[in-house]
Write an enzyme that holds these catalytic residues in place. Structure first.
Site, PDB file in Angstrom:
ATOM      1  CD  GLN A 111      -3.261   0.854   1.610  1.00  0.00           C
ATOM      2  OE1 GLN A 111      -3.548  -0.247   2.042  1.00  0.00           O
ATOM      3  NE2 GLN A 111      -4.135   1.821   1.485  1.00  0.00           N
ATOM      4  CG  PHE A 112       1.615   3.627  -3.699  1.00  0.00           C
ATOM      5  CD1 PHE A 112       1.624   5.001  -3.894  1.00  0.00           C
ATOM      6  CD2 PHE A 112       0.678   2.867  -4.364  1.00  0.00           C
ATOM      7  CE1 PHE A 112       0.697   5.601  -4.740  1.00  0.00           C
ATOM      8  CE2 PHE A 112      -0.247   3.442  -5.204  1.00  0.00           C
ATOM      9  CZ  PHE A 112      -0.238   4.825  -5.397  1.00  0.00           C
ATOM     10  CB  THR A 113      -2.025   5.273  -0.572  1.00  0.00           C
ATOM     11  OG1 THR A 113      -2.560   4.175   0.159  1.00  0.00           O
ATOM     12  CG2 THR A 113      -2.318   5.124  -2.059  1.00  0.00           C
TER      13      THR A 113
END
Length: 148
Positions: A78-80
């Protein structure tokens, strides 16, 4: 690395409406590699994820790890989590590691957690995923390997 750990009764990942992975009692781990992350950051995440005591003992105190209870882990990239909202309303993801390197770090974390004896299921790196969970408690913990 940044991670959000959620104690769950159940969690699953769907990709294009099809179940990709599911776990029962354990930890859902949303994992983000940040620029500059390396072996020490993966090591920190693996140790904390496998050892953090967020499951109750017979006295009702959070004193057991996911390994202690024979639970499972579901790791989802989850790069966010690297989103910076200090300037305006649209997050900037400039702190997130480039996808190729982030995938290497994510896969290394999965490998090491399995070596530590945990049953680990995963989403698919880079795919659009629907993640559902039943948060037990709720208990949610934020980890940051750099302590920021």
């Amino acid at each position: 690395m940044i991670a959000v750990l959620q104690r769950v009764s159940r969690a699953e990942v769907l990709i294009r409406g099809v179940e990709s992975a599911a776990i029962g009692k354990g930890l859902l781990v949303l994992l983000c590699a940040v620029k500059g992350d390396g072996d020490a950051d993966v090591d920190y995440m693996v140790k904390q994820t496998s050892r953090i005591r967020v499951f109750e003992d017979e006295g009702g105190k959070m004193n057991r790890s996911v390994a202690d209870i024979g639970g499972e882990g579901l790791l989802v990239s989850q790069f966010t989590l690297a989103g910076d909202t200090r300037k305006g309303n649209r997050p900037s993801f400039g702190a997130a590691e480039v996808p190729e390197r982030a995938k290497e770090l994510y896969e290394e974390a999965v490998r090491r957690l399995r070596e530590a004896g945990l049953t680990v299921r995963t989403g698919i790196f880079g795919e659009m995923m629907e993640v559902s969970l039943i948060n037990d408690g709720p208990v949610t913990v934020l980890l940051d390997s750099r302590g920021q």
